[in-house]
Design an enzyme around this catalytic site. Structure first.
Site, PDB file in Angstrom:
ATOM      1  N   TRP A  70       0.791  -1.374   0.055  1.00  0.00           N
ATOM      2  CA  TRP A  70       0.095   0.131   0.154  1.00  0.00           C
ATOM      3  C   TRP A  70       0.835   1.295  -0.021  1.00  0.00           C
ATOM      4  O   TRP A  70       0.388   2.389  -0.312  1.00  0.00           O
ATOM      5  CB  TRP A  70      -1.005  -0.186   1.236  1.00  0.00           C
TER       6      TRP A  70
ATOM      7  N   GLU B   1       1.633  -1.297  13.137  1.00  0.00           N
ATOM      8  CA  GLU B   1       1.514  -2.835  13.133  1.00  0.00           C
ATOM      9  C   GLU B   1       2.179  -3.098  14.465  1.00  0.00           C
ATOM     10  O   GLU B   1       2.337  -4.311  14.483  1.00  0.00           O
ATOM     11  CB  GLU B   1       2.563  -3.224  11.842  1.00  0.00           C
TER      12      GLU B   1
ATOM     13  N   LYS C  40       4.345   2.355  15.778  1.00  0.00           N
ATOM     14  CA  LYS C  40       5.580   2.185  14.733  1.00  0.00           C
ATOM     15  C   LYS C  40       5.481   3.267  13.859  1.00  0.00           C
ATOM     16  O   LYS C  40       6.557   3.690  13.394  1.00  0.00           O
ATOM     17  CB  LYS C  40       5.035   0.831  14.116  1.00  0.00           C
TER      18      LYS C  40
END
Length: 747
Positions: free
Chosen positions: A353, A482, A587
């Site tokens: 993505w 994530e 993250k």
């Protein structure tokens, strides 16, 4: 931070052979031309630690997914880029003693990646048993003839006595991937002669196509040829000469590389290879290099960003742009931008993505709109695979893959494959972004409307209605952060789902009657989609005035990143996964990713409260993270923070911030320098009405910066200096822009 190259505006340069960081040196000196690419490993064999790698665009292999506990819906394979036949291989014998820079005594070492003309050179003096020879290596992958690799090696005898030099040059199919399941070879040689190899990828069990590649070599040299060898996997030719003191020898190696992506039949592939080789063999090295340099000169003339007063920032910016241009040039809608490009095996060379969220905004600003449109067509052409992905999850519509080569999901981690579904919204956003920036509605009203409709069908099936709360929700997802898996109501995912449905309804009101009928959208679907838009749950905390990343996030022990001992950073290399998941540490931008996407739609107060809360919790251990935080910091007039984060994104690989560049460069995050500069420092915004505005500022440590921007058939030059900002229309029709909300007509 780890710096192994000198700071230079146009060069990645060192005078030290760093054996300890050899892989890092190889990553940072990678080359590519969009069609093929390679790490900066040596032409000759090197007995020390190294990660040789040559990769061909669109050539991959499906490797069987291996997990401890199989779950329904898992991809049957994960795709991986495979190491190509080694066509740059050249070994050298000095008085019959093999050159090996891991063992030999050398001096005057130089390794230089020239970003201006995309060439890699290396030189050194080797002392073997009292004989001194100076070597100089040059190589480039032609920007003018995409199938052509060019090498030139010069060697000079610095000894008082004569020296015998042998050159053994090969095309070698005995290659493998470091990350292979079984240490297996992926290539089967179909044909081999004294100057060519045609090889095919081995059979696979998943019905995916097998690829064929052909390579033919041509040499230009005055050195006598003394031997030819052809075996099952390698063809080589040996040249030899005895050099008198101060005498020089030269050999050029030109290799044509073609693949079955362009030529399905072996006979056609062979004919094309021989035809291109015949033409290239008639051209001098100087002319080949000149044609290559002209392509790069044109590229830099349109896209270069100049920074005066900070060579580190300048080098980082150009390294970012160089990495993008060597990976993807935009002519071929079958290709996309892998996170490692041609610089390593990690991430499998597949499409993520990253392309839609981070790369398209940059390519819109530095190249023709056809380049970005081709990236959108890449997704449209893989819509059939997106149907399969949704069906695998028991859902309607289309689910575009997290990781793919052909549209079929091929990522083998459950929290990504099943849960990181925001990617569907990122693709919808890219269609909107392209349309808004270019003013071209031909895609969104045709192919784009089909993509949006099928994505909306997916979202409508994936949400559920909470009777207790009277709102639609999405459970069991992973957002851009994530370090949080299997959460409920990730704000970014819910926000994008709602926005996609709303945007789809808008576009359905604009498409032609014929297109609307082809989409076959029912009145019940329209009603359901509008109901979801009206009643989507978006987590929010009244006391803090922030959008909550997901349900339960505020129940964590909220402590800033500054409280983590420095010897425990990065946490992904020091903490267990369990500890990371329980922590509040982010993250990469998650809520802030959404605010960056739709920066005009949020108030100053909303942007400030969310940035002030989330940025101190962000460890920036995704390479994609610093850039968007730099843009938001600049928008909020946090100049020091904006500059620090620009430096991190622009020099992420050059300074090995995350201690992982040895695996390969972070190509898709190389968009960060441009984004931080143009959207951040220059405050460039494209608004929904198609207008263009700027709010530029000059970082205190710089004297000036300037860049050119492509916008709606125009090229605009922006210069920001200590005496103010200057705007110039280089080409195209007059355009009215706004600078600090004041209109300015460019003519």
């Amino acid at each position: 931070m780890q710096r192994i190259f000198e700071v230079s505006p146009w060069n990645v340069l060192t005078h030290k052979l760093d054996k300890k960081n050899k892989r890092l040196q190889e990553s940072l000196t990678s080359l590519g031309n969009g069609y093929m690419g390679m790490r900066g490993n040596f032409e000759e064999d090197y007995s020390g630690d190294s990660l040789p790698g040559i990769y061909l665009a669109g050539i991959w292999y499906p490797d069987k997914t291996r997990v401890g506990w199989w779950k329904n819906g898992y991809p049957k394979y994960f795709g991986k880029v495979i190491n190509a036949v080694n066509f740059i291989k050249m070994n050298f014998l000095i008085n019959d003693s093999k050159l090996d820079l891991n063992k030999d005594t050398i001096s005057d070492f130089t390794l230089d990646l020239n970003m201006k003309n995309a060439t890699l050179t290396r030189s050194f003096v080797v002392d073997k048993d009292g004989s001194k020879v100076k070597f100089n290596f040059e190589r480039f992958l032609s920007g003018a003839q995409k199938e052509l690799s060019v090498q030139k090696v010069t060697f000079e005898n610095l000894s008082a006595q004569p020296v015998e030099i042998k050159v053994i040059s090969s095309l070698d199919a005995n290659v493998k991937n470091e990350d292979a399941n079984y240490d297996e070879h992926f290539w089967k040689v179909l044909e081999i002669t004294d100057d060519s190899i045609i090889a095919e990828t081995k059979p696979n069990d998943f019905g995916t196509p097998r690829f064929t590649s052909g390579m033919q070599v041509h040499y230009v040299t005055a050195l006598p040829e003394i031997e030819r060898k052809v075996d099952k996997l390698e063809t080589s030719r040996t040249f030899a000469t005895t050099l008198k003191s101060q005498e020089t020898g030269t050999i050029e190696k030109r290799v044509v590389v073609v693949t079955s992506r362009d030529y399905k039949v072996v006979d056609d592939l062979r004919d094309a290879m021989e035809d291109i080789n015949a033409k290239a063999s008639q051209v001098s090295y100087t002319d080949l290099l000149t044609a290559h340099e002209q392509v790069w000169n044109q590229r830099w003339n349109q896209s270069d960003i100049k920074i005066d007063g900070d060579d580190e920032a300048q080098q980082g910016m150009r390294f970012n742009l160089f990495g993008l241009f060597t990976t993807y040039s935009g002519e071929d809608s079958r290709l996309n931008i892998g996170p490692k490009g041609f610089t390593g095996e990690k991430y499998g060379g597949a499409t993520y993505w990253d392309t839609e969220a981070f790369c398209i905004p940059v390519y819109l600003g530095v190249s023709s709109p056809e380049v970005s449109r081709n990236l959108l067509m890449y997704r449209y052409n893989q819509l059939s695979g997106a149907y399969v992905n949704a069906k695998e999850q028991g859902l309607k519509g289309a689910l575009f893959p997290m990781v793919t080569f052909n549209g079929i999901e091929c990522h083998n981690e459950w929290e990504i494959t099943f849960e990181e579904i925001h990617r569907n919204g990122d693709i919808a956003f890219a269609i909107y972004n392209y349309t808004r920036y270019t003013g071209d509605k031909s895609f969104v009203l045709n192919e784009g409307s089909e993509i949006l409709t099928e994505i909306s069908r997916f979202w409508a099936d994936r949400v559920h209605f909470s009777k207790r709360n009277g709102e639609y929700m999405i459970h069991g997802v992973t957002g851009p952060d994530e370090y949080e898996n299997n959460v409920d109501n990730n704000w970014y995912t819910n926000f994008l789902a709602k926005w996609t449905l709303k945007y789809t309804l808008q576009i359905l009101g604009e498409v032609s009657k014929e297109q609307y009928e082809e989409l076959n959208v029912s009145d019940a679907e329209i009603k359901q989609w509008q109901d979801i838009v009206d009643k989507m749950y978006l987590p929010y905390d009244e006391d803090l005035g922030i959008f909550v990343q997901h349900d339960g996030f505020l129940d964590k022990d909220i402590e800033p990143v500054s409280s983590i001992p420095k010897d425990q950073l990065p946490i992904n290399q020091h903490w267990s996964w369990d500890k990371i998941l329980r922590s509040p540490y982010i993250k990469q931008g998650d809520v802030l990713q959404g605010i960056w996407d739709f920066i005009d739609d949020f108030s100053e107060r909303e942007k400030k409260r969310n940035f002030d809360f989330y940025e101190p919790l962000t460890v920036h251990e995704s390479s994609l993270s610093p850039a968007i935080h730099s843009v938001l910091a600049a928008d909020l007039h946090y100049e020091e923070k904006a500059v620090a984060l620009y430096e991190r994104t622009a020099r992420l690989d050059l300074d090995n911030y995350n201690n992982d560049t040895a695996d390969g460069l972070h190509i898709t995050s190389m968009t960060g320098g441009w984004l931080a500069m143009v959207q951040g420092f220059a405050g460039m915004r494209v608004h929904d009405d198609g207008s263009l505005s700027y709010k530029p500022f000059l970082p205190k440590k710089w004297n000036s910066y300037s860049f050119r921007q492509v916008f709606r058939d125009r090229v605009i030059e922006i210069s920001v200096e200590k005496d103010g900002s200057h705007f110039k229309l280089i080409s195209g029709k007059p355009l009215q822009i706004k600078v600090y909300d004041e209109p300015l007509m460019l003519k």
